[in-house]
Scaffold this active site. Structure first.
Site, PDB file in Angstrom:
ATOM      1  N   ASP A 173      41.251  34.160  -4.814  1.00 46.21           N
ATOM      2  CA  ASP A 173      42.611  34.421  -5.274  1.00 46.21           C
ATOM      3  C   ASP A 173      42.623  35.320  -6.500  1.00 46.21           C
ATOM      4  O   ASP A 173      43.425  36.265  -6.589  1.00 46.21           O
ATOM      5  CB  ASP A 173      43.314  33.110  -5.611  1.00 46.21           C
ATOM      6  CG  ASP A 173      43.531  32.239  -4.395  1.00 46.21           C
ATOM      7  OD1 ASP A 173      44.279  32.646  -3.503  1.00 46.21           O
ATOM      8  OD2 ASP A 173      42.952  31.141  -4.334  1.00 46.21           O
ATOM      9  N   ILE A 174      41.762  35.028  -7.458  1.00 49.07           N
ATOM     10  CA  ILE A 174      41.757  35.792  -8.700  1.00 49.07           C
ATOM     11  C   ILE A 174      41.327  37.232  -8.445  1.00 49.07           C
ATOM     12  O   ILE A 174      41.950  38.186  -8.941  1.00 49.07           O
ATOM     13  CB  ILE A 174      40.850  35.121  -9.743  1.00 49.07           C
ATOM     14  CG1 ILE A 174      41.428  33.752 -10.143  1.00 49.07           C
ATOM     15  CG2 ILE A 174      40.681  36.002 -10.973  1.00 49.07           C
ATOM     16  CD1 ILE A 174      40.481  32.885 -10.938  1.00 49.07           C
TER      17      ILE A 174
END
Length: 401
Positions: A173-174
């Site tokens: 996600d990051i």
């Protein structure tokens, strides 16, 4: 003469209709750089991540707070036609749209890229998803765990001889959020030159494949498929954790000159003088022998002693720290990466933007918003009259806290 914007993206408006972590991370970084980010959330419930706890800080989870600073919250019911039309009115005045809705649902609501971009040709439309906007799995849901498994990332992570493990943070996600931020800014720059908007298509799977690029390159060049190895199978022969007499350290021998200095620190002249170990290729061929000798010597002294010796010799070496120690690390504190934000439920500490600009430092540092706190202001800015706002709130199309 108008004053120059203090932050690079001042004057850019972002509509963030994403949830969970990747999309919110991308929008947050744009907010860090000065953009006006409006987070569109479901009435009453909001982003799922608000409930990813414990721990909670006031009403919201710590995870939510970590990906939603520098935003305003407008609560709109996108399950209704009127709510979708309200979102489109927001997009009429926006520069960037960030969403992570299922592609099929986007089409049914008229929020797919083709429809929205036909209405808003200058808009930079960023679609984040598990698997991308095309391909046989475009409609499958995606989460960090799913992407780490599908990309092969888990297949190289874990203890030697053990089962594959997830990297224990929201890595997919990051990174996907960072990738989206880069692409969005490039699209905005080109729009300044051409006047044309853009479609940015980012998937968690693609982001993790980018992380796997060196491992994939090695495999394509003939290396066998790697297995979980506890971090001991780098292309560099000494690039891994070791146990000292009292703690765990990591040692990174990045070149042949560094290898000689490493042997000097360890007092292993027989290894330093072995012509077969003079190159990394030679050390890789005899990795087990080399690692065993280094491990044996490191176990004889405490970590602090080795850290000092390697630092003096210019050999990269660091302790493996737990989070409590990380937060007290003098370098971390000096860089002020972890800062205090003043939220609606009081102050809390959080990781801030991982960059500095000479003109503004780390940029903005406003806390994550309470659900629906800015709904009325956002609707007013979109051209709604007070009577329209009251009606939307009464009908539940919009909601305010």
């Amino acid at each position: 003469m108008a004053a120059e914007p203090r932050h690079p993206l001042e004057g850019i408006r972002v509509i963030d209709a994403s949830g969970s972590y990747a999309g919110p991370t991308a929008a947050m970084y744009l907010g860090d750089l000065g953009a006006d980010v409006i987070k569109v959330e479901r009435p009453r419930a909001g982003d799922d991540a608000r409930h990813w706890g414990p721990p909670f800080v006031g009403e919201d989870s710590a995870w939510f707070l970590s990906a939603n600073r520098n935003k305003r919250s407008a609560s709109i019911d996108l399950s209704t036609g009127d709510g979708v039309e309200l979102l489109l009115r927001l997009l009429d005045g926006a520069d960037v749209f960030v969403e992570n809705l299922n592609p099929g649902k986007l089409e049914s609501k008229g929020l797919d890229p083709e429809t929205v971009r036909a209405r808003c040709p200058r808009l930079v439309y960023c679609a984040l998803s598990g698997f991308g906007l095309d391909g046989p799995d475009r409609d499958q849901p995606g989460y960090d765990l799913i992407a780490q498994a599908r990309s092969g990332l888990m297949s190289v992570t874990g203890a030697r001889g053990g089962t594959p493990q997830r990297v224990s943070t929201a890595l997919s996600d990051i990174v996907a959020g960072m990738v989206a931020t880069i692409a969005i800014q490039a699209a905005l720059l080109r729009r300044e030159r051409t006047g044309d908007g853009e479609l940015v298509d980012v998937s968690l799977l693609d982001a993790d494949l980018a992380l796997m690029a060196p491992r994939i390159a090695s495999h394509l060049a003939g290396e066998p498929e790697p297995q979980p190895s506890g971090g001991t199978d780098s292309v560099l022969a000494i690039y891994q954790p070791f146990e000292t007499a009292d703690d765990t350290i990591v040692l990174a021998v990045g070149n042949d000159r560094m290898w000689q200095r490493c042997c000097d620190v360890l007092d292993l002249p027989e290894l330093a003088g072995d012509a077969g170990l003079a190159t990394n290729a030679g050390r890789r061929a005899r990795r087990a022998e080399v690692v065993a000798r280094v491990a044996e010597r490191l176990a004889t002294r405490p970590a602090a002693d080795w850290l000092e010796r390697f630092a003096q010799a210019g050999v990269p070496c660091q302790p493996v720290r737990r989070l409590g120690a990380v937060l007290e690390d003098p370098q971390v504190r000096a860089r002020a990466v972890v800062g205090e934000l003043e939220g609606p439920d009081g102050p809390y500490r959080a990781v801030r933007a991982p960059w500095r600009l000479g003109s503004v430092g780390r940029g903005r540092a406003d806390a994550a918003p309470r659900l629906g706190a800015d709904t009325a202001d956002v609707l007013r800015e979109a051209g709604c009259t007070p009577a329209e706002i009251d009606e939307l709130l009464e009908r539940g199309i919009a909601w305010t806290s």
